[in-house]
Write an enzyme that holds these catalytic residues in place. Structure first.
Site, mmCIF file in Angstrom:
data_model
loop_
_atom_site.group_PDB
_atom_site.id
_atom_site.type_symbol
_atom_site.label_atom_id
_atom_site.label_comp_id
_atom_site.label_asym_id
_atom_site.label_seq_id
_atom_site.Cartn_x
_atom_site.Cartn_y
_atom_site.Cartn_z
ATOM 1 C CE LYS A 41 -0.264 -0.403 5.012
ATOM 2 N NZ LYS A 41 -1.001 -0.989 6.123
ATOM 3 N NE ARG A 139 -6.574 0.504 11.556
ATOM 4 C CZ ARG A 139 -5.336 0.249 11.142
ATOM 5 N NH1 ARG A 139 -4.406 1.170 11.250
ATOM 6 N NH2 ARG A 139 -5.010 -0.912 10.630
ATOM 7 C CE1 TYR A 269 10.577 32.316 5.099
ATOM 8 C CE2 TYR A 269 11.044 29.994 4.746
ATOM 9 C CZ TYR A 269 10.655 31.225 4.254
ATOM 10 O OH TYR A 269 10.352 31.365 2.932
ATOM 11 C CG MET A 317 8.204 23.656 0.088
ATOM 12 S SD MET A 317 7.099 24.544 -1.001
ATOM 13 C CE MET A 317 5.989 25.319 0.141
HETATM 14 C C1 LIG Z 1 -0.094 -1.872 6.803
HETATM 15 C C2 LIG Z 1 -0.626 -3.136 7.340
HETATM 16 C C3 LIG Z 1 0.234 -4.240 7.570
HETATM 17 C C4 LIG Z 1 1.719 -4.178 7.388
HETATM 18 O O1 LIG Z 1 2.316 -3.790 8.586
HETATM 19 P P1 LIG Z 1 3.886 -3.646 8.779
HETATM 20 O O2 LIG Z 1 4.019 -3.207 10.181
HETATM 21 O O3 LIG Z 1 4.371 -2.615 7.816
HETATM 22 O O4 LIG Z 1 4.501 -4.983 8.520
HETATM 23 C C5 LIG Z 1 -0.351 -5.419 7.986
HETATM 24 N N1 LIG Z 1 -1.683 -5.512 8.189
HETATM 25 C C6 LIG Z 1 -2.528 -4.470 7.994
HETATM 26 C C7 LIG Z 1 -3.987 -4.643 8.247
HETATM 27 C C8 LIG Z 1 -2.021 -3.245 7.583
HETATM 28 O O5 LIG Z 1 -2.865 -2.206 7.407
#
Ligand SMILES: *Cc1c(COP(=O)(O)O)cnc(C)c1O
Length: 380
Positions: A41, A139, A269, A317
């Site tokens: 992802k 969640r 800044y 930036m």
């Molecule tokens: C992102 C995610 C993972 C991967 O987790 P890592 O800590 O990066 O290995 C596994 N399961 C779910 C549901 C996730 O959202």
């Protein structure tokens, strides 16, 4: 490394052979029956999904997980056959597309199950689903006390192929007691699923942090691996603790200006820093527009000439000022390393996170589009 061979000002280098090695090590350490679900992802944690997925396919990974239908759609173009698990809830108007793409859809509620069944019936396809159980993460996933109703719904529909069940641990790397509690709730629920459901049914709970569960009597037969395949070390106490994955990504930018400034000069800044001595400073062409957070102001370190150069003042930036008074000859075009090795030193993601108030997942995902990805694919 004092010069790089390309024209960009800020870039990440992705070491694809390192990805191969990490996958190999993880697979070797896992019991034979455990299926490796590669989490790609967020553009493969900022590494670039097409390149990473292509490499993972070559390494023998055939099951992937992504956050949503848009990501899955990109992945489907690369692999027409791979199993692709959607980790987030799917909206009603996304279900038809998810079915067309042949995704493994995660069910998080009775309503979602109903919507998927209706869509599958009208499209005359069999929906592939995993049920996600919320065992205390609060969640996504169906709250564990309602999970049995969803199981019954899924088992009762001829339009569904039930492919797996999973949960997610909220504290796998820090709170063992809580993880044990979550695991117990999940294991109890597994009793409610017919044990002869089918041989490829996946039961998974662990991410990179929580891989200690594979005793021979454990029902788990898959793991979801994100961070570790990208080279972040497993946490202490985890099943894979002894693995030393190689970092896949390093982050660099060019010095664009070097100059001397007298003691007392304020930098950047808001004048958050005033020089305490006559100094030589380097302006590096990287800033929060690239993924160096302002939290790193006056705290972070870049490597130049293999030496540690403290950030002076607030990160802008497009520019960051570092102190190069003590590092010898520095000139425009030289390379500053923000993450990764230079000379005999290295900035690890863990260290980067300390001074940028971040976590490894965030640090990798917040490298922006402007930062060019440069792929190294040579076999080492
Ligand atoms: C992102 C995610 C993972 C991967 O987790 P890592 O800590 O990066 O290995 C596994 N399961 C779910 C549901 C996730 O959202």
């Amino acid at each position: 490394m004092s010069q790089s061979g390309h024209n960009t000002r800020a870039w990440v280098e992705i070491d694809l052979p390192a990805l191969d090695r990490n996958v190999g090590r993880i697979k070797q350490a896992l019991p034979k029956h455990i299926r490796y679900v590669a989490v790609v992802k967020a553009d493969a944690y900022g590494h670039g999904m097409p390149e990473v997925v292509t490499r993972l396919l070559q390494a023998g990974v055939d099951t992937f997980a992504v956050a949503n239908v848009a990501e899955a759609s990109r992945l489907r173009e690369i692999s027409p056959d791979a199993d692709i698990l959607l980790l987030s809830p799917t909206l009603p108007n996304e279900i038809a597309r998810a079915l067309e793409l042949g995704l493994d859809i995660t069910i998080n509620s009775l309503e979602e199950a109903d919507g998927i069944i209706r869509a599958a019936e009208s499209m005359k396809v069999k929906a592939r689903v995993h049920v996600k159980v919320d065992t205390g993460m609060g969640r996504s996933g169906v709250w564990h006390e309602q999970a049995e109703q969803v199981f019954a719904k899924v088992l009762g529909s001829s339009s569904i192929k039930w492919c797996g069940v999973y949960t997610h641990f909220s504290d796998a790397d820090t709170d063992t007691d809580y993880t044990i509690k979550q695991r117990r709730i999940f294991l109890n629920l597994l009793q409610k699923i017919p044990s002869d459901i089918h041989s490829s049914f996946l039961i998974h709970a662990d991410n990179s942090a929580g891989l200690e569960s594979f005793s021979s009597d454990s029902p788990f037969n898959a793991v979801r691996i994100g961070l570790m395949q990208y080279g972040l070390p497993p946490s202490a106490g985890s099943f894979l603790e002894s693995l030393k994955p190689d970092p896949v990504l390093s982050f660099h930018a060019k010095v664009v200006l070097v100059k001397g400034l007298p003691a007392g000069t304020s930098i950047g800044y808001n004048r958050t820093k005033t020089l305490s001595r006559d100094s030589k400073v380097a302006i590096v062409a990287v800033g929060y527009g690239d993924g160096v957070p302002t939290a790193a102001s006056n705290r972070g370190i870049f490597l130049i000439n293999g030496k540690r150069c403290p950030i002076l003042g607030r990160v802008s930036m497009d520019q960051t000022v570092v102190d190069v008074t003590d590092v010898g000859q520095v000139k425009p075009g030289d390379v500053a390393t923000i993450l990764g090795a230079q000379g005999n030193d290295r900035i690890t993601v863990t260290e980067f996170c300390k001074w940028s108030d971040s976590i490894p997942w965030e640090a990798l995902c917040t490298l922006t589009q402007r930062v060019q990805r440069v792929y190294r694919s040579d076999r080492t």
